[in-house]
Design an enzyme around this catalytic site. Structure first.
Site, PDB file in Angstrom:
ATOM      1  N   LYS A   1      31.142  33.049  58.009  1.00 26.88           N
ATOM      2  CA  LYS A   1      29.865  33.102  58.727  1.00 26.88           C
ATOM      3  C   LYS A   1      29.141  31.766  58.544  1.00 26.88           C
ATOM      4  CE  LYS A   1      25.746  36.100  59.073  1.00 26.88           C
ATOM      5  NZ  LYS A   1      25.122  37.350  58.581  1.00 26.88           N
TER       6      LYS A   1
ATOM      7  N   SER B   1      23.742  40.739  61.858  1.00 25.94           N
ATOM      8  CA  SER B   1      23.833  39.365  62.261  1.00 25.94           C
ATOM      9  C   SER B   1      25.218  38.746  62.121  1.00 25.94           C
ATOM     10  CB  SER B   1      22.829  38.531  61.463  1.00 25.94           C
ATOM     11  OG  SER B   1      23.159  38.518  60.089  1.00 25.94           O
TER      12      SER B   1
ATOM     13  N   SER C   1      23.815  43.677  58.021  1.00 25.04           N
ATOM     14  CA  SER C   1      24.435  42.649  58.863  1.00 25.04           C
ATOM     15  C   SER C   1      25.942  42.494  58.729  1.00 25.04           C
ATOM     16  CB  SER C   1      23.784  41.296  58.590  1.00 25.04           C
ATOM     17  OG  SER C   1      22.517  41.239  59.203  1.00 25.04           O
TER      18      SER C   1
END
Lengths: 487, 103
Positions: free
Chosen positions: A77, A152, A176
């Site tokens: 990420k 996210s 997330s």
């Protein structure tokens, strides 16, 4: 190569048997990303040069037969800092930022010779649940490209679900990792707060953030958590508790295990198909020998308010460092230093980030602190007590991960209240610092639905054990998207 | 019409956070923040008398390390990320307004 029919161990076997080299595997992965990501937009930056160079070095040194990650391409990420390689947190603020060190988890994976193939898309500074708040692109759900991938960590989950990579790391402040895992039909673990070092994770809510793995199956997930867990002198909130081998008891089953389903998690507002998926999962667990009963977490309804006060307050503090001076975006044509701060921040941050900074600044400001921040922190204590009470009698909690399956791109993005309410089932776990994992458990109208297994602090092993038992008894995790829809 | 937070208050909060909202953004942010603060106010229903607040769930408190100076020798790399630098220093606009007219 796509990764639809692969696991870490099946690819590792090919590497060890020299059926494929890490360089070939990495190049095939990069080619696959180039092909698939046109439709998915899971990656912000792909590190073609760095990945191939690392893979060549691993081949030269030899694949380590005892290390499943040796020579294995993995995605990260884009809020995990990577030395010398652009790390943006999906913000215009950091569009050209090249960190000068690696996050601890990045170093740990690199030391095991996993290959970083690139950085995945996300909501800006991890604020959002749909990956529509990225400054650069909107990620699409591989099961239906008109739907969001969740967020996210939407890029990481979509990349794994689309078969672009075998595994990825995400971060989870209020759901997330778990919510995008649910939306994409993959396995996502949010470990206990403190299990994994947050050093080098671009901070959002420091008392809530935790890094975790997203994979195609439970065993791979446990393997990856083995690799990244443990105390780190750079993060004083990382725990010095011993890290067990999370793969050791995967096949121990759930016979005799006591599982609770919180009635508040099955209340109004939860999609019927999602509720049915949880009830079906409960039946599977009963058949496997577990006891499943209804339990109560009475303060659940206050979680969203407490969470958004606490996380926004922490965000307003953490994001003060973005001032246009030392790194990050700097506005042009400013008159003085104050002007530089204000213009750089106003131009560099997107609307959702601004909204959270203002909410946090408001909650912490004189005259409002007691009514908002302190009250939220007290409610957090009550929510922790609720979990403690349940865990006196139960080994695990089973619940929906998200109220609905993936929704349409653009559907909710302009309505922050609706977006915030979508986190109602995941954020209590962050407020209490507990481990939670979403596993694929069904489908609704061709879209995956996940269920969440929540455990006692530092008891990820039991979650993996129960997750693996479910996986062995079902085939949801084996189903793969027909890219673009018609599933 | 917002009930819990006014446009003036939103402007003030933005100022504290070193953000500037354009005139057309102000009503939009005010309305949204008002709704969210309304949701925050549901907490007033919870009896928290005598409840200790939780600000961290970590049990690792005050972990100290040896106080050893370490020059990381990364000045050049650090400056590479600075938007403007000169002679080994980060460059910023003047802090002191010499014109005296606050412009």
């Amino acid at each position: 190569m796509n990764y639809f029919d692969q696991s870490l161990s099946s690819i590792h076997e090919k590497l060890v048997n020299k059926e494929i080299t890490s360089e070939e595997l990495t190049k095939q992965t990069l080619a696959n990303i180039a092909d698939v990501d046109k439709d998915i937009n899971a990656f912000i930056n792909v590190d073609e040069e760095g990945a191939v160079k690392h893979a060549q070095a691993v081949d030269e040194a030899g694949i380590d037969a005892d290390n499943l990650l040796s020579g294995m391409p993995i995605a990260l990420k884009d809020n995990l800092v990577t030395k010398g390689f652009t790390t943006t947190a999906a913000s215009k603020m950091l569009a050209d930022f090249k960190p000068i060190y690696n996050a601890t988890v990045v170093d740990k994976l690199a030391n095991l010779n996993a290959i970083n193939v690139g950085k995945t898309n996300m909501d800006e500074f991890a604020m959002g649940g749909s990956t529509e708040n990225s400054a650069f692109k909107i990620t699409h759900n591989p099961w239906d490209t008109t739907k969001v991938p969740g967020g996210s960590s939407g890029g990481s989950a979509a990349a794994v679900a689309a078969g672009e990579v075998i595994a990825a790391l995400g971060s989870d402040t209020g759901g997330s990792i778990r919510q995008p895992a649910s939306f994409n039909g993959v396995v996502g673990m949010k470990p206990t707060y403190g299990r994994v070092s947050r050093w080098g994770l671009i901070a959002f809510g420091s008392s809530l953030d935790q890094i975790g793995p997203i994979t195609r199956n439970v065993e791979d997930n446990a393997t990856l958590l083995n690799a990244i867990a443990g105390h780190d002198e750079h993060d004083m909130t990382s725990s010095d508790k011993e890290v067990p081998d999370f793969t050791a008891n995967l096949n121990a089953g759930v016979k005799g295990m006591k599982i609770g389903i919180p009635s508040e998690f099955m209340a109004a507002g939860i999609d019927d198909a999602v509720k049915q998926t949880v009830l079906d999962a409960a039946e599977t667990y009963k058949k496997l020998g577990a006891t499943v009963e209804e339990v109560s977490l009475p303060n659940t309804e206050y979680g969203v308010a407490a969470y958004y006060i606490i996380s926004s307050s922490e965000a307003s503090s953490n994001l003060q460092r973005f001032d246009g001076i030392r790194y990050g975006y700097r506005a042009e044509g400013v008159k003085n230093l104050e002007d530089l701060y204000v213009k750089s921040r106003s131009e560099g941050f997107g609307d959702e980030v601004k909204r959270r900074i203002m909410l946090g600044t408001f909650s912490l400001s004189a005259g409002f602190y007691d009514a908002y921040f302190k009250k939220a922190a007290q409610v957090r204590t009550l929510m922790i007590n609720d979990f403690t009470n349940v865990f006196k009698d139960y080994d695990l909690i089973l619940a929906p991960t998200a109220p609905t399956p993936a929704y349409g791109i653009g559907e909710d993005v302009s309505d922050p209240m609706t977006m915030y309410m979508n986190d109602v089932l995941t954020l209590p776990v962050n407020l209490a610092g507990l481990p939670g994992m979403s596993i694929p458990a069904g489908f609704a109208d061709g879209l995956p639905v996940g269920v969440q297994l929540i455990g006692k602090p530092f008891d990820e092993a039991t979650i993996y054990q129960a997750g693996n038992a479910f996986e062995q008894a079902t085939d949801f995790h084996k189903q793969t998207p027909k890219m673009g829809g018609n599933n | 019409m917002s009930e819990r937070i006014s446009e003036n208050q939103v402007n003030h909060v933005a100022q504290l956070a070193k953000l500037k909202l354009e005139a057309d953004q102000l009503p939009y942010f005010t309305e949204q923040l008002d709704k969210i603060i309304g949701m925050f106010e549901t907490l007033s229903k919870v009896d928290t008398e005598g409840v200790e607040p939780t600000t961290s769930v970590s049990d690792q408190l005050n972990t100290m390390r040896e106080d050893i100076a370490d020059n990381w020798n990364q000045r050049a790399e650090l400056l590479d990320n600075a938007p403007d630098a000169e002679n080994g220093y980060i460059k910023v606009p003047a802090i002191i307004d010499e014109s005296g007219d606050n412009e």
